[in-house]
Design a protein around this motif. Structure first.
Motif, short mmCIF file in Angstrom:
data_model
loop_
_atom_site.label_atom_id
_atom_site.label_comp_id
_atom_site.label_asym_id
_atom_site.label_seq_id
_atom_site.Cartn_x
_atom_site.Cartn_y
_atom_site.Cartn_z
N CYS A 240 0.83 -1.20 0.00
CA CYS A 240 0.00 0.00 0.00
C CYS A 240 0.87 1.25 0.00
CB CYS A 240 -0.92 0.00 1.22
SG CYS A 240 -2.10 1.37 1.21
N GLU A 241 0.53 2.19 -0.88
CA GLU A 241 1.23 3.47 -0.94
C GLU A 241 0.38 4.63 -0.47
OE1 GLU A 241 2.90 3.95 -4.85
OE2 GLU A 241 4.59 2.68 -4.35
N GLY A 242 -0.91 4.36 -0.16
CA GLY A 242 -1.78 5.41 0.35
C GLY A 242 -2.99 5.64 -0.54
N PRO A 243 -3.81 6.64 -0.20
CA PRO A 243 -5.04 6.91 -0.96
C PRO A 243 -4.75 7.63 -2.27
CG PRO A 243 -4.80 8.51 0.79
CD PRO A 243 -3.67 7.52 0.96
N ASP A 244 -5.71 7.53 -3.20
CA ASP A 244 -5.61 8.32 -4.42
C ASP A 244 -6.13 9.73 -4.14
OD1 ASP A 244 -8.36 8.09 -4.31
OD2 ASP A 244 -8.59 7.23 -6.30
N LYS A 245 -6.18 10.56 -5.16
CA LYS A 245 -6.56 11.96 -4.98
C LYS A 245 -8.02 12.10 -4.51
CE LYS A 245 -3.26 13.74 -8.37
NZ LYS A 245 -3.08 14.47 -9.67
N THR A 246 -8.86 11.15 -4.88
CA THR A 246 -10.27 11.25 -4.51
C THR A 246 -10.52 10.82 -3.07
OG1 THR A 246 -10.87 8.98 -5.16
CG2 THR A 246 -10.84 10.65 -6.90
N GLY A 247 -9.61 10.00 -2.53
CA GLY A 247 -9.81 9.47 -1.20
C GLY A 247 -10.71 8.27 -1.16
N ARG A 248 -11.24 7.87 -2.32
CA ARG A 248 -12.16 6.72 -2.38
C ARG A 248 -11.43 5.43 -2.70
NH1 ARG A 248 -14.99 10.51 -5.55
NH2 ARG A 248 -14.56 9.28 -7.42
N HIS A 249 -10.21 5.54 -3.15
CA HIS A 249 -9.45 4.36 -3.54
C HIS A 249 -8.08 4.36 -2.86
CE1 HIS A 249 -12.21 5.25 -6.92
NE2 HIS A 249 -12.38 3.95 -6.94
N LEU A 250 -7.47 3.18 -2.85
CA LEU A 250 -6.11 3.04 -2.36
C LEU A 250 -5.19 2.66 -3.51
CD1 LEU A 250 -6.83 1.04 0.91
CD2 LEU A 250 -6.16 3.44 0.76
N ILE A 251 -3.97 3.13 -3.45
CA ILE A 251 -2.97 2.79 -4.45
C ILE A 251 -2.03 1.75 -3.86
CG2 ILE A 251 -1.12 3.64 -5.94
CD1 ILE A 251 -3.88 4.80 -6.58
N TYR A 252 -1.96 0.61 -4.52
CA TYR A 252 -1.02 -0.44 -4.13
C TYR A 252 0.02 -0.59 -5.23
CZ TYR A 252 -3.50 -2.13 -0.01
OH TYR A 252 -4.05 -2.24 1.25
N ARG A 253 1.17 -1.19 -4.89
CA ARG A 253 2.26 -1.41 -5.84
C ARG A 253 2.52 -2.90 -5.92
NH1 ARG A 253 3.83 2.29 -9.47
NH2 ARG A 253 3.55 3.83 -7.81
N PRO A 255 4.48 -6.52 -7.23
CA PRO A 255 5.90 -6.89 -7.28
C PRO A 255 6.61 -6.38 -8.54
CG PRO A 255 4.59 -8.75 -6.55
CD PRO A 255 3.62 -7.69 -7.00
N TYR A 256 5.84 -6.10 -9.59
CA TYR A 256 6.42 -5.62 -10.85
C TYR A 256 6.35 -4.10 -10.96
CZ TYR A 256 5.92 -10.55 -11.80
OH TYR A 256 5.99 -11.92 -11.71
N MET A 257 6.09 -3.44 -9.83
CA MET A 257 6.07 -1.98 -9.72
C MET A 257 4.91 -1.35 -10.48
SD MET A 257 8.42 -2.04 -7.67
CE MET A 257 8.24 -0.33 -7.24
N GLN A 258 3.89 -2.14 -10.81
CA GLN A 258 2.70 -1.57 -11.42
C GLN A 258 1.85 -0.91 -10.34
OE1 GLN A 258 2.28 -5.61 -12.17
NE2 GLN A 258 1.48 -5.34 -14.23
N GLN A 259 1.15 0.13 -10.72
CA GLN A 259 0.19 0.76 -9.83
C GLN A 259 -1.13 0.00 -9.90
OE1 GLN A 259 -1.92 4.68 -10.67
NE2 GLN A 259 -0.32 5.36 -9.24
N CYS A 260 -1.66 -0.36 -8.75
CA CYS A 260 -2.93 -1.09 -8.70
C CYS A 260 -3.91 -0.31 -7.84
CB CYS A 260 -2.73 -2.50 -8.14
SG CYS A 260 -4.23 -3.50 -8.13
N ILE A 261 -5.07 -0.01 -8.39
CA ILE A 261 -6.07 0.81 -7.71
C ILE A 261 -7.17 -0.10 -7.16
CG2 ILE A 261 -7.74 2.68 -8.02
CD1 ILE A 261 -5.98 3.56 -10.44
#
Length: 293
Positions: A240-253, A255-261
């Motif tokens: 987990c890297e934290g929330p997105d700009k909207t605050g409704r989603h979380l940004i995960y990373r 193992p291949y460094m892709q952003q996952c919402i």
């Protein structure tokens, strides 16, 4: 992020780093491990070792014992709080067998590696002063994939280097297709003061550089999109890297460094590490949902 090495000894003809940062210098093993332990004790679960040529890390202590990047990875993996390890950026000739074996033997080392090739043309590589052949580079890729079948590679590319012909550029396109880099950084050649390449003849016109960069980027983006789509239906352990700009989603990373919402959980208590099933993908990111346990 823990710096372990700075400076560069390779003197690529386009690069100013050896003049601005000096020759390669590796930090002491004890200093690096002290920083790593501090990071673990203060909440870090992933360590990324940094260096201009990070896999060239080499430190000799007062007793004559030599430490390499593989030693740092091995020691860091023993720290219970640390669950993921990575390093960037790698130089091809420094990708030694002991480091390749770490991808086979250490599951905490993520199956993702940035190893810049810069050009697919032997002639351009020679003018860049990049002392490896395409065959040796591809041999390293083969060894890495044999050691860790799920490993994926990213790269850096420079197009429009002085004297680059249409055939040279075609060879760069070919290597991109053969290796299938899942994430890459590509740039137009830009002269830097006091570098050898800035004085070379046959500088490439700006419009040709722009055209070649657009063609390469289009190919690299398609390769990235295709890989992202192969992840649909898979379950990946993500950070987990934290929330997105909207605050409704979380940004995960991944193992291949892709952003996952992922949709934010109702209890508002996101897991730092979570198993996420990938449900959708585009070139830039993935969508997923938490795997309920």
């Amino acid at each position: 992020y823990i710096p372990i090495q700075e400076g560069c000894n390779h003197c690529c003809t386009y690069c100013i780093v050896p003049y601005t940062r000096g020759p390669e210098l590796s930090r002491s093993y004890d200093d690096v491990m002290r920083d790593t332990m501090h990071a673990a004790e203060t909440g870090a679960v992933e360590i990324c070792f940094l260096g201009q040529n990070v896999n060239g890390y080499k430190y000799t202590d007062a007793n004559g014992k030599i430490f390499r990047l593989s030693d740092l990875i091995r020691a860091t993996a023993k720290i219970p709080e640390i669950r993921r390890i990575r390093f960037t950026s790698s130089y091809p000739t420094e990708m030694t067998d002991d480091l390749i074996e770490m991808f086979r033997d250490e599951p905490k080392l993520l199956p993702f590696l940035n190893m810049p090739i810069q050009s697919g043309s032997p002639d351009v590589l020679k003018r860049m002063n990049r002392p490896y052949s395409l065959d040796s580079y591809l041999e390293i890729i083969e060894k890495l994939r044999a050691a860790r079948p799920d490993i994926q590679i990213s790269s850096d590319f420079i197009v429009g280097f002085p004297g680059e012909t249409d055939d040279d550029f075609a060879q760069t396109m070919d290597i991109a297709r053969r290796v299938k880099y899942i994430n890459s950084y590509s740039f137009k050649y830009s002269p830097r003061p006091h570098t050898a390449a800035a004085l070379m003849p046959n500088q490439i016109a700006e419009n040709i550089k722009r055209e070649r960069l657009a063609i390469l980027d289009s190919e690299l983006n398609e390769i990235q999109r295709e890989f992202n789509e192969t992840c649909i239906g898979k379950t990946l352990t993500c950070l987990c890297e934290g929330p997105d700009k909207t605050g409704r989603h979380l940004i995960y990373r991944t193992p291949y460094m892709q952003q996952c919402i992922v949709a934010k959980p109702k209890n508002d208590m996101p897991a730092i590490m979570a198993d996420i099933k990938i449900t959708a993908a585009n070139r830039a990111s993935l969508r997923g949902e938490f795997v309920k346990d």
